[in-house]
Design a protein around this motif. Structure first.
Motif, PDB file in Angstrom:
ATOM      1  N   ALA A   1      32.336 -35.234   3.552  1.00 34.38           N
ATOM      2  CA  ALA A   1      32.000 -34.023   2.803  1.00 34.38           C
ATOM      3  C   ALA A   1      32.244 -34.216   1.310  1.00 34.38           C
ATOM      4  O   ALA A   1      31.401 -33.830   0.475  1.00 34.38           O
ATOM      5  N   TRP A   2      33.375 -34.785   0.940  1.00 32.38           N
ATOM      6  CA  TRP A   2      33.648 -35.039  -0.472  1.00 32.38           C
ATOM      7  C   TRP A   2      32.602 -35.981  -1.066  1.00 32.38           C
ATOM      8  O   TRP A   2      32.110 -35.766  -2.180  1.00 32.38           O
ATOM      9  N   THR A   3      32.274 -37.037  -0.338  1.00 34.80           N
ATOM     10  CA  THR A   3      31.280 -38.007  -0.818  1.00 34.80           C
ATOM     11  C   THR A   3      29.924 -37.350  -1.006  1.00 34.80           C
ATOM     12  O   THR A   3      29.257 -37.543  -2.029  1.00 34.80           O
ATOM     13  N   ALA A   4      29.498 -36.564  -0.020  1.00 30.10           N
ATOM     14  CA  ALA A   4      28.189 -35.923  -0.091  1.00 30.10           C
ATOM     15  C   ALA A   4      28.127 -34.915  -1.237  1.00 30.10           C
ATOM     16  O   ALA A   4      27.108 -34.820  -1.939  1.00 30.10           O
ATOM     17  N   THR A   5      29.193 -34.164  -1.448  1.00 24.97           N
ATOM     18  CA  THR A   5      29.204 -33.170  -2.529  1.00 24.97           C
ATOM     19  C   THR A   5      29.023 -33.827  -3.885  1.00 24.97           C
ATOM     20  O   THR A   5      28.181 -33.409  -4.703  1.00 24.97           O
ATOM     21  N   VAL A   6      29.787 -34.874  -4.146  1.00 28.43           N
ATOM     22  CA  VAL A   6      29.694 -35.546  -5.438  1.00 28.43           C
ATOM     23  C   VAL A   6      28.359 -36.264  -5.586  1.00 28.43           C
ATOM     24  O   VAL A   6      27.710 -36.195  -6.643  1.00 28.43           O
ATOM     25  N   ALA A   7      27.923 -36.952  -4.532  1.00 30.99           N
ATOM     26  CA  ALA A   7      26.694 -37.731  -4.608  1.00 30.99           C
ATOM     27  C   ALA A   7      25.476 -36.847  -4.849  1.00 30.99           C
ATOM     28  O   ALA A   7      24.679 -37.086  -5.757  1.00 30.99           O
ATOM     29  N   PHE A   8      25.324 -35.800  -4.045  1.00 30.15           N
ATOM     30  CA  PHE A   8      24.171 -34.925  -4.214  1.00 30.15           C
ATOM     31  C   PHE A   8      24.281 -34.105  -5.498  1.00 30.15           C
ATOM     32  O   PHE A   8      23.269 -33.736  -6.093  1.00 30.15           O
ATOM     33  N   GLY A   9      25.512 -33.822  -5.924  1.00 30.19           N
ATOM     34  CA  GLY A   9      25.681 -33.147  -7.203  1.00 30.19           C
ATOM     35  C   GLY A   9      25.122 -33.964  -8.350  1.00 30.19           C
ATOM     36  O   GLY A   9      24.428 -33.444  -9.230  1.00 30.19           O
ATOM     37  N   CYS A  10      25.411 -35.266  -8.363  1.00 31.38           N
ATOM     38  CA  CYS A  10      24.856 -36.149  -9.403  1.00 31.38           C
ATOM     39  C   CYS A  10      23.335 -36.219  -9.306  1.00 31.38           C
ATOM     40  O   CYS A  10      22.630 -36.185 -10.318  1.00 31.38           O
ATOM     41  N   LEU A  11      22.822 -36.317  -8.084  1.00 33.81           N
ATOM     42  CA  LEU A  11      21.376 -36.442  -7.908  1.00 33.81           C
ATOM     43  C   LEU A  11      20.643 -35.187  -8.379  1.00 33.81           C
ATOM     44  O   LEU A  11      19.530 -35.269  -8.915  1.00 33.81           O
ATOM     45  N   LEU A  12      21.245 -34.028  -8.201  1.00 32.94           N
ATOM     46  CA  LEU A  12      20.588 -32.772  -8.568  1.00 32.94           C
ATOM     47  C   LEU A  12      20.333 -32.657 -10.066  1.00 32.94           C
ATOM     48  O   LEU A  12      19.475 -31.872 -10.484  1.00 32.94           O
ATOM     49  N   PHE A  13      21.065 -33.421 -10.885  1.00 32.42           N
ATOM     50  CA  PHE A  13      20.829 -33.384 -12.319  1.00 32.42           C
ATOM     51  C   PHE A  13      19.402 -33.797 -12.668  1.00 32.42           C
ATOM     52  O   PHE A  13      18.890 -33.445 -13.736  1.00 32.42           O
ATOM     53  N   LEU A  14      18.748 -34.519 -11.777  1.00 32.28           N
ATOM     54  CA  LEU A  14      17.376 -34.954 -12.035  1.00 32.28           C
ATOM     55  C   LEU A  14      16.356 -33.869 -11.724  1.00 32.28           C
ATOM     56  O   LEU A  14      15.187 -33.990 -12.114  1.00 32.28           O
ATOM     57  N   PHE A  15      16.766 -32.826 -11.028  1.00 33.04           N
ATOM     58  CA  PHE A  15      15.796 -31.860 -10.528  1.00 33.04           C
ATOM     59  C   PHE A  15      16.006 -30.437 -11.032  1.00 33.04           C
ATOM     60  O   PHE A  15      15.033 -29.686 -11.152  1.00 33.04           O
ATOM     61  N   VAL A  16      17.243 -30.042 -11.303  1.00 30.65           N
ATOM     62  CA  VAL A  16      17.512 -28.651 -11.673  1.00 30.65           C
ATOM     63  C   VAL A  16      18.372 -28.612 -12.934  1.00 30.65           C
ATOM     64  O   VAL A  16      18.906 -29.629 -13.374  1.00 30.65           O
ATOM     65  N   ASP A  17      18.485 -27.422 -13.499  1.00 31.95           N
ATOM     66  CA  ASP A  17      19.317 -27.246 -14.688  1.00 31.95           C
ATOM     67  C   ASP A  17      20.788 -27.472 -14.351  1.00 31.95           C
ATOM     68  O   ASP A  17      21.231 -27.287 -13.218  1.00 31.95           O
ATOM     69  N   TRP A  18      21.539 -27.796 -15.398  1.00 34.55           N
ATOM     70  CA  TRP A  18      22.927 -28.202 -15.208  1.00 34.55           C
ATOM     71  C   TRP A  18      23.786 -27.115 -14.572  1.00 34.55           C
ATOM     72  O   TRP A  18      24.707 -27.412 -13.812  1.00 34.55           O
ATOM     73  N   TYR A  19      23.490 -25.839 -14.864  1.00 36.50           N
ATOM     74  CA  TYR A  19      24.353 -24.786 -14.328  1.00 36.50           C
ATOM     75  C   TYR A  19      24.203 -24.647 -12.816  1.00 36.50           C
ATOM     76  O   TYR A  19      25.141 -24.250 -12.125  1.00 36.50           O
ATOM     77  N   TRP A  20      23.020 -24.967 -12.287  1.00 29.26           N
ATOM     78  CA  TRP A  20      22.856 -24.968 -10.832  1.00 29.26           C
ATOM     79  C   TRP A  20      23.655 -26.104 -10.205  1.00 29.26           C
ATOM     80  O   TRP A  20      24.220 -25.953  -9.109  1.00 29.26           O
ATOM     81  N   VAL A  21      23.683 -27.231 -10.900  1.00 29.99           N
ATOM     82  CA  VAL A  21      24.469 -28.367 -10.405  1.00 29.99           C
ATOM     83  C   VAL A  21      25.954 -28.011 -10.390  1.00 29.99           C
ATOM     84  O   VAL A  21      26.669 -28.287  -9.419  1.00 29.99           O
ATOM     85  N   VAL A  22      26.426 -27.397 -11.474  1.00 35.14           N
ATOM     86  CA  VAL A  22      27.831 -27.002 -11.553  1.00 35.14           C
ATOM     87  C   VAL A  22      28.168 -26.020 -10.435  1.00 35.14           C
ATOM     88  O   VAL A  22      29.232 -26.113  -9.796  1.00 35.14           O
TER      89      VAL A  22
END
Length: 408
Positions: free
Chosen positions: A329-350
């Motif tokens: 769970a920790w790995t997936a949260t951080v990994a997909f969080g980084c990947l989302l920077f390519l698709f959505v605005d930063w506040y959605w990632v946060v």
């Protein structure tokens, strides 16, 4: 995409078949060490699964190199193998790491020998150009001289290898983390090359290595799931770390961060460097804590102990299965969080990362709350027992007597 899937499938099938063979031979001929005090398992288990993973990687890479052109009629991976020295450096470095790991699994090598072998394997990569050659810092992309590139590459590869090896203490942990992290990294390289940069380099070495590694881990995980029949050992854990680090450092030579920055935003330009370390944040954290802990005690940073993060989770009250899921769970949260920077605005990632961290934190520390509740209940029961014992027989009888209430 289908040829990446085919390469991964080949690695998975070969890894599973060889893992099954190694398991059977290991049980038959006793190819397993004694259970150590720091080990979580109590049943002697063969630990040469890294050999199966290595063969899965080798067979899949050779198939992509020599077999795929005749199958497809077109050599989709021609750019990958147009510089055979780079590919041979990866396979040669992987071979050194696996031989070193197998020797350690059998004879328990000293840490200096293992570290020397890791440096040699990483040095071969840098020598053949599989190295960190660019960093998105300031207006320049270069890392300086070739010596600086060599130093950065060796440090990164050795760090990731040991970080992955340090968390190899629970059934299915390393293989599962590698599948999650590798899957996210593959999506990143796919998106950058196919959509953002739009280059012919869609078929590239980092993506192929990641697909093959994920396949090899998946095939091995079938026998490594709790309760594990086979362990990957140092050979497998170091191989996983080596290939993950290799994929990461080779991206820096294949993708111009400036191209990503002009098409997306500032932060994605840093993702080739940040993502490999972000998806391995838990292993790297464990590595850092272990090194600090051991050096503070005057010990070697590579000396073994039973204070890793997975040991602490078990001591907190988590089951083996739950501890592994928490790492996932920790790995997936951080990994997909980084990947989302390519698709959505930063506040959605946060927001995504904040929610993910909250859920993971609650799951991680839940046993502590249960322990406090149990301790409070036990304390209350003991207090009641003491009070009851202090009463004389008549008072105790009065406390035990039930007084019926009025019925209206």
């Amino acid at each position: 995409m289908k040829y990446y899937l085919l390469a991964g499938a080949i690695a998975a099938v070969v890894s599973f078949c060889i893992s099954w063979l190694v398991w059977k031979l290991g049980v038959r001929y006793g190819w397993y060490p004694k259970v150590r005090e720091r080990d979580v398992h109590r049943t002697p288990t063969p630990r040469l699964g890294g050999i199966a993973m290595y063969l899965g990687v080798i067979v899949a890479m050779l198939a992509a190199w020599f077999l795929f052109p005749s199958i497809a009629g077109t050599d989709y991976f021609r750019l990958v193998f147009s510089e055979p020295g780079r590919v041979l450096a990866v396979l040669g470095g992987a071979t050194i790491i696996v031989v070193l790991g197998v020797a350690d699994d059998i004879w328990d090598l000293d840490w200096m020998t293992k570290l020397a072998g890791q440096i040699i394997a990483a040095g071969i990569l840098a020598w053949q150009g599989v190295a960190i050659v660019s960093l998105p810092i300031g207006n320049t992309l270069g890392v300086g001289s070739s010596y600086m590139s060599l130093i950065f590459t060796v440090l990164a590869v050795v760090l990731v290898m040991n970080a992955v090896n340090f968390i190899d203490g629970l059934d299915g942990l390393v293989a599962g983390v590698a599948i999650i992290a590798g899957g996210v990294f593959f999506l990143y390289t796919f998106f950058i090359n196919r959509v953002v940069v739009q280059t012919e380099f869609f078929f590239n070495l980092p993506s192929l290595l990641t697909a093959v590694l994920v396949g090899a881990c998946f095939g091995f995980l079938i026998l490594n799931w709790h309760p594990a029949k086979l362990f990957m050992g140092d050979a497998g854990a170091l191989l996983v770390g080596f290939l993950m680090a290799t994929s990461a450092v080779s991206v820096t030579g294949n993708i111009d961060p400036a191209a990503v920055q002009t098409r997306q935003a500032l932060l994605p330009a840093f993702i080739p460097i940040l993502l490999p370390f972000a998806i391995l944040i838990v292993p790297i954290l464990d590595f850092g804590l272990a090194v600090t802990r051991r050096l503070s005690a005057g010990k070697s940073p590579f000396s073994a102990d039973r204070k890793h993060l997975h040991h602490r989770l078990l001591d907190m009250g988590h089951s083996h299965f739950h501890a592994v899921l928490i790492f996932y769970a920790w790995t997936a949260t951080v990994a997909f969080g980084c990947l989302l920077f390519l698709f959505v605005d930063w506040y959605w990632v946060v927001a995504f990362v904040a929610v993910g961290f909250t859920v993971c934190a609650v799951a991680t520390f839940a046993p502590l709350g249960r322990k406090r509740t149990e301790i409070a209940a036990q304390t209350a029961n003991r207090s009641a027992a003491v009070v009851d014992a202090s009463l004389d027989p008549l008072d105790r009888a009065a406390n035990d007597r039930t007084i019926p209430g009025d019925i209206t």
